[in-house]
Design a protein around this motif. Sequence first.
Motif, mmCIF file in Angstrom:
data_model
loop_
_atom_site.group_PDB
_atom_site.id
_atom_site.type_symbol
_atom_site.label_atom_id
_atom_site.label_comp_id
_atom_site.label_asym_id
_atom_site.label_seq_id
_atom_site.Cartn_x
_atom_site.Cartn_y
_atom_site.Cartn_z
ATOM 1 N N ASP A 187 -43.448 -76.895 3.966
ATOM 2 C CA ASP A 187 -43.202 -78.175 3.284
ATOM 3 C C ASP A 187 -42.100 -78.024 2.235
ATOM 4 O OD1 ASP A 187 -45.083 -79.466 4.782
ATOM 5 O OD2 ASP A 187 -46.693 -79.291 3.303
ATOM 6 N N LEU A 188 -42.139 -76.900 1.523
ATOM 7 C CA LEU A 188 -41.102 -76.653 0.517
ATOM 8 C C LEU A 188 -39.735 -76.500 1.185
ATOM 9 C CD1 LEU A 188 -42.879 -74.128 -1.896
ATOM 10 C CD2 LEU A 188 -42.491 -76.568 -2.259
ATOM 11 N N LYS A 189 -39.723 -75.807 2.319
ATOM 12 C CA LYS A 189 -38.453 -75.628 3.034
ATOM 13 C C LYS A 189 -37.925 -76.959 3.557
ATOM 14 C CE LYS A 189 -39.153 -70.832 4.483
ATOM 15 N NZ LYS A 189 -39.359 -69.907 5.622
ATOM 16 N N SER A 190 -38.839 -77.812 4.019
ATOM 17 C CA SER A 190 -38.411 -79.118 4.530
ATOM 18 C C SER A 190 -37.876 -80.001 3.408
ATOM 19 C CB SER A 190 -39.585 -79.819 5.220
ATOM 20 O OG SER A 190 -40.607 -80.148 4.288
ATOM 21 N N GLN A 191 -38.173 -79.618 2.177
ATOM 22 C CA GLN A 191 -37.707 -80.359 1.005
ATOM 23 C C GLN A 191 -36.287 -79.937 0.616
ATOM 24 O OE1 GLN A 191 -40.589 -80.149 -2.266
ATOM 25 N NE2 GLN A 191 -38.914 -80.317 -3.743
ATOM 26 N N TYR A 192 -35.759 -78.931 1.318
ATOM 27 C CA TYR A 192 -34.461 -78.359 0.939
ATOM 28 C C TYR A 192 -33.346 -79.409 0.928
ATOM 29 C CZ TYR A 192 -30.134 -75.691 1.213
ATOM 30 O OH TYR A 192 -28.872 -75.218 0.993
ATOM 31 N N GLY A 193 -33.309 -80.246 1.966
ATOM 32 C CA GLY A 193 -32.252 -81.252 2.041
ATOM 33 C C GLY A 193 -32.261 -82.175 0.838
#
Length: 349
Positions: A187-193
Amino acid sequence: MRYSKAESLFGDELVWKAVHESERKEIFADALEFIDKREKENAKELRRRNVQALADILDGMQEITYRTTWAQAQRLLIENPAFADDSTLQDMDKEDALIVFEEHIRTAEKHYLKEKDMEERRRRRQERKIREAFQAYLVELHKRGELTSMSLWSELYPVISADPRFDAMLKQSGSTPLDLFKFYVEDLKSQYGQDRRVIKEILKELNTTVEVGTSFDQLCKWVLSNERGKSVDPGNMKLCYNSLVEKAEAKEKEQEREEARKRRRHETNFRNILRNLVPPVEPDSRWEIIRPKIENQEAFIAVETEQLREKFFNDYTQSLAEACGHHHSSSKKKKKEKKKRRKEEVSYF
């Protein structure tokens, strides 16, 4: 009972004789109907009584479950005092008894399934609470900066496993602590953008950019100076920093390559004007003599600095000197070889 039978029994009675025969037959028919009706009502009442009594007895027998068979139930009923002491109940119609038993089993099964469903709901609710507590713990770690989008389970395991919420997760089925950890990191990685957009917007507002020499701490300072930057994941901040630095490095290298190409073009053009001078430039020509002759040339003006112009000139004269030296050396070598051959010829004769 038939009328003839009744007449043989009661024919001598005054009450019997006091009524005309036609009326007697009518009264007799009414009496039979009344007796039949009363017997049916008594039988019906007895049936109701037996059905209720058997149902009550079955309800009180904990050993009878929804899995108990009729044969097993009959053996258990014989051992039951309430059933054994009720002779009327023992004479109950077998079909009625079976119907009561089947209804009891259906009710017991419904009750069992309902309890099972409620228990399953309680279990799922409890497991959900435990999962939510562990997820809240992951959020705590993230807020403290210990858990980021770049975190590895192996690195944080000593910290996570020391918390009681980790132990609670191990005692139930379903998702494991590792599963929830991976989901959270994803979830944190998907928040990167989104985090990257926030960082770029903040940098734009500050009118600053990340250069090759910009430190990660400096970027953090810039981003966290804005309220929106506090929602940026530290791991994503690091990833974004690496990306921006790589971009700056690539831009710098491209600029260096472009400068090198530009310099080569300038040097080539500069050499051309030196090469085309009349009289030509010699290896021992001096810059202060040659400069006035070319200073108005476009190729001369295009070179940014005087130091670079002089360097181009010195490189050119050096190349001339090397070319002349190579030619002179080749000539001397040829003369020596020719002289050597002559000596050999004289010696031969």
